[in-house]
Motif scaffolding. Sequence first.
Motif, mmCIF file in Angstrom:
data_model
loop_
_atom_site.group_PDB
_atom_site.id
_atom_site.type_symbol
_atom_site.label_atom_id
_atom_site.label_comp_id
_atom_site.label_asym_id
_atom_site.label_seq_id
_atom_site.Cartn_x
_atom_site.Cartn_y
_atom_site.Cartn_z
ATOM 1 N N PRO A 71 0.789 -1.239 0.000
ATOM 2 C CA PRO A 71 0.000 0.000 0.000
ATOM 3 C C PRO A 71 0.822 1.291 0.000
ATOM 4 C CG PRO A 71 -1.030 -1.597 1.436
ATOM 5 C CD PRO A 71 0.274 -2.204 0.988
ATOM 6 N N LEU A 72 2.101 1.196 0.350
ATOM 7 C CA LEU A 72 2.957 2.381 0.265
ATOM 8 C C LEU A 72 2.977 2.933 -1.162
ATOM 9 C CD1 LEU A 72 6.049 1.363 2.449
ATOM 10 C CD2 LEU A 72 4.421 3.187 2.928
ATOM 11 N N PHE A 73 2.818 2.044 -2.160
ATOM 12 C CA PHE A 73 2.873 2.478 -3.551
ATOM 13 C C PHE A 73 1.608 3.233 -3.965
ATOM 14 C CE2 PHE A 73 6.127 -0.649 -3.312
ATOM 15 C CZ PHE A 73 7.091 -0.233 -4.214
ATOM 16 N N ASN A 74 0.599 3.208 -3.122
ATOM 17 C CA ASN A 74 -0.621 3.957 -3.388
ATOM 18 C C ASN A 74 -0.755 5.132 -2.425
ATOM 19 O OD1 ASN A 74 -2.776 4.142 -5.156
ATOM 20 N ND2 ASN A 74 -4.190 3.066 -3.797
ATOM 21 N N SER A 75 0.358 5.443 -1.756
ATOM 22 C CA SER A 75 0.339 6.506 -0.754
ATOM 23 C C SER A 75 0.714 7.841 -1.386
ATOM 24 C CB SER A 75 1.338 6.193 0.371
ATOM 25 O OG SER A 75 2.669 6.341 -0.110
ATOM 26 N N ILE A 76 0.558 8.895 -0.610
ATOM 27 C CA ILE A 76 0.897 10.238 -1.089
ATOM 28 C C ILE A 76 2.393 10.375 -1.351
ATOM 29 C CG2 ILE A 76 1.245 11.253 1.205
ATOM 30 C CD1 ILE A 76 -0.253 13.745 0.100
ATOM 31 N N TYR A 77 3.209 9.504 -0.724
ATOM 32 C CA TYR A 77 4.653 9.541 -0.934
ATOM 33 C C TYR A 77 5.031 9.048 -2.334
ATOM 34 C CZ TYR A 77 5.190 10.088 4.138
ATOM 35 O OH TYR A 77 5.120 10.538 5.425
ATOM 36 N N ILE A 78 4.453 7.912 -2.731
ATOM 37 C CA ILE A 78 4.892 7.210 -3.926
ATOM 38 C C ILE A 78 3.989 7.465 -5.128
ATOM 39 C CG2 ILE A 78 5.411 4.925 -4.875
ATOM 40 C CD1 ILE A 78 7.328 5.896 -2.722
ATOM 41 N N LYS A 79 2.717 7.677 -4.894
ATOM 42 C CA LYS A 79 1.732 7.771 -5.978
ATOM 43 C C LYS A 79 2.123 8.773 -7.076
ATOM 44 C CE LYS A 79 -3.255 7.276 -6.388
ATOM 45 N NZ LYS A 79 -4.544 7.331 -5.669
ATOM 46 N N PRO A 80 2.722 9.930 -6.736
ATOM 47 C CA PRO A 80 3.089 10.874 -7.800
ATOM 48 C C PRO A 80 4.323 10.447 -8.600
ATOM 49 C CG PRO A 80 2.869 11.967 -5.659
ATOM 50 C CD PRO A 80 2.944 10.499 -5.412
ATOM 51 N N LEU A 81 4.998 9.350 -8.218
ATOM 52 C CA LEU A 81 6.280 8.996 -8.839
ATOM 53 C C LEU A 81 6.270 7.619 -9.504
ATOM 54 C CD1 LEU A 81 8.450 10.133 -5.782
ATOM 55 C CD2 LEU A 81 8.046 11.439 -7.870
ATOM 56 N N PRO A 82 5.198 7.222 -10.163
ATOM 57 C CA PRO A 82 5.161 5.866 -10.730
ATOM 58 C C PRO A 82 6.207 5.633 -11.807
ATOM 59 C CG PRO A 82 3.356 7.175 -11.599
ATOM 60 C CD PRO A 82 3.991 7.976 -10.499
ATOM 61 N N PHE A 83 6.615 6.698 -12.522
ATOM 62 C CA PHE A 83 7.599 6.551 -13.593
ATOM 63 C C PHE A 83 8.944 6.055 -13.056
ATOM 64 C CE2 PHE A 83 7.571 10.846 -11.959
ATOM 65 C CZ PHE A 83 8.909 11.139 -11.742
ATOM 66 N N ILE A 84 9.210 6.280 -11.771
ATOM 67 C CA ILE A 84 10.451 5.788 -11.167
ATOM 68 C C ILE A 84 10.335 4.308 -10.855
ATOM 69 C CG2 ILE A 84 11.927 5.902 -9.120
ATOM 70 C CD1 ILE A 84 11.406 8.874 -8.987
ATOM 71 N N TYR A 85 9.225 3.914 -10.244
ATOM 72 C CA TYR A 85 9.118 2.570 -9.691
ATOM 73 C C TYR A 85 8.551 1.542 -10.661
ATOM 74 C CZ TYR A 85 9.967 5.185 -5.440
ATOM 75 O OH TYR A 85 10.525 6.006 -4.495
ATOM 76 N N LYS A 86 7.790 1.995 -11.664
ATOM 77 C CA LYS A 86 7.175 1.042 -12.580
ATOM 78 C C LYS A 86 8.156 0.501 -13.620
ATOM 79 C CE LYS A 86 2.319 2.240 -12.127
ATOM 80 N NZ LYS A 86 1.062 2.664 -12.792
ATOM 81 N N SER A 87 9.354 1.047 -13.649
ATOM 82 C CA SER A 87 10.361 0.545 -14.577
ATOM 83 C C SER A 87 11.134 -0.629 -13.986
ATOM 84 C CB SER A 87 11.343 1.668 -14.932
ATOM 85 O OG SER A 87 12.007 2.129 -13.759
ATOM 86 N N SER A 88 10.806 -1.012 -12.757
ATOM 87 C CA SER A 88 11.527 -2.084 -12.080
ATOM 88 C C SER A 88 10.593 -3.264 -11.827
ATOM 89 C CB SER A 88 12.101 -1.566 -10.762
ATOM 90 O OG SER A 88 13.046 -2.464 -10.251
ATOM 91 N N THR A 89 11.167 -4.389 -11.439
ATOM 92 C CA THR A 89 10.388 -5.592 -11.145
ATOM 93 C C THR A 89 10.324 -5.815 -9.647
ATOM 94 O OG1 THR A 89 11.023 -6.647 -13.225
ATOM 95 C CG2 THR A 89 10.236 -8.095 -11.478
ATOM 96 N N TRP A 90 9.131 -6.153 -9.147
ATOM 97 C CA TRP A 90 8.912 -6.329 -7.719
ATOM 98 C C TRP A 90 8.574 -7.780 -7.407
ATOM 99 C CZ3 TRP A 90 10.204 -2.216 -4.845
ATOM 100 C CH2 TRP A 90 10.340 -1.002 -5.530
ATOM 101 N N GLY A 91 9.188 -8.282 -6.369
ATOM 102 C CA GLY A 91 8.926 -9.645 -5.920
ATOM 103 C C GLY A 91 7.991 -9.620 -4.727
ATOM 104 N N ALA A 92 6.731 -10.002 -4.930
ATOM 105 C CA ALA A 92 5.729 -9.962 -3.857
ATOM 106 C C ALA A 92 5.809 -11.233 -3.015
ATOM 107 C CB ALA A 92 4.336 -9.811 -4.454
ATOM 108 N N LEU A 93 5.777 -11.063 -1.701
ATOM 109 C CA LEU A 93 5.896 -12.201 -0.793
ATOM 110 C C LEU A 93 4.568 -12.890 -0.517
ATOM 111 C CD1 LEU A 93 8.422 -10.784 1.847
ATOM 112 C CD2 LEU A 93 8.908 -12.245 -0.111
ATOM 113 N N SER A 94 3.458 -12.243 -0.846
ATOM 114 C CA SER A 94 2.147 -12.867 -0.636
ATOM 115 C C SER A 94 1.322 -12.760 -1.908
ATOM 116 C CB SER A 94 1.400 -12.209 0.523
ATOM 117 O OG SER A 94 0.902 -10.930 0.145
ATOM 118 N N HIS A 95 0.356 -13.671 -2.057
ATOM 119 C CA HIS A 95 -0.519 -13.627 -3.216
ATOM 120 C C HIS A 95 -1.365 -12.343 -3.215
ATOM 121 C CE1 HIS A 95 0.207 -18.063 -3.529
ATOM 122 N NE2 HIS A 95 0.214 -17.728 -4.800
ATOM 123 N N GLY A 96 -1.794 -11.917 -2.020
ATOM 124 C CA GLY A 96 -2.579 -10.700 -1.913
ATOM 125 C C GLY A 96 -1.796 -9.482 -2.361
#
Length: 365
Positions: A133-158
């Motif tokens: 949920p940090l990626f949908n927060s006021i901190y990260i939400k305005p900066l998707p162009f930085i983070y969406k260029s990378s690959t994320w390994g999720a630890l849970s199915h949710g």
Amino acid sequence: MNITVVSTPYKDLPSETMGSVEKVSMQRAISLYNSGYNVMFVAPTNVDNIGGVPTFRIKKLETDKISSKESKVKWLFKTKSFSYFRPYLDIPKDVIGEFTILDGVRIDPWDFLVMKNKFKKSKIINVMHFPGPLFNSIYIKPLPFIYKSSTWGALSHGMYAFMKKLGYKTIYFPNGVDMPEKNCIETDPERYLLFFGRIEEFKAPHLAISISKKTGIPLKICGRIYDYNYFDKYIKPFIDGKIIEYLGEIPNKKLFELLKKALAVVYFGEHYDPQPTVLMESISYGVPVIGFNLSPLSGFHDIIRNGENGIVINKNLDTNNIEKTLNEFDRMDIYNKTKLNWSWSSVINRYYKLGFEEILSKNFS
């Protein structure tokens, strides 16, 4: 395939007192190596080889983490935070493999970019030890162009489903657990519940006390106090040394002796914890877990199955027939199913190989 596994710069390895991220990072590197991959492990350590894995030693970092109470502007522009990645900047090119697994990544935008640039010739998997949920927060939400260029390994199915919905390149990349030998499983447990972890409101040991009082089963609490105000108000008044015991922060060896003999572990951990180490270690010893987590993003729902390896109760803490149910669990069956589903070799064969292939495919997004 050459893989670089990068740990955090905070704690020396190996060590009994290392935190869960550092511990998991080391286990991940060793397990990938044992599965036949060429692995280089990057971590603060005094040795050049851990479990057969060649290790590049970085400097241990002595610094405070950025406070969550800082203003948003200060958080975005705090240049001091660059110090976190200084130990990594001297890593030579020949240490960096085709894949780089970052266990120590932080999502401060400038730090993230520094780390991404350092490993730019590698396919990076940022393991999400932090809540999505940090990626949908006021901190990260305005900066998707930085983070969406990378690959994320999720630890849970949710968390995997949540990140995919936000449009991030994500693979399911759970942690495994080091399995004890079969003769370590205690099939005739003692009559007490166990809570172990940080003593703070997020971990909710006060709810463990409520379960103990409702069932009449003694409770042993282990862990370092992180919030003394919380401890003094919600924990200390109930400690009597008989029914409710607080044992403090104890060495791993003693903790696992308590764990394997416990009737059950009580868990009401952090709302978005993607894969609680407490749960993995408990069921690896065949010990059932009592608890709940209301967030569908939590790894609790992947790990604990009601009536199979634990008792999932509701938020009203209904405890009818809990002790009877606990005595009916087949602890060896819990152990065997944990080994089948969550041992490192199983996780690597079932999920990591698929994840590597997915990233290499042309259609990965």
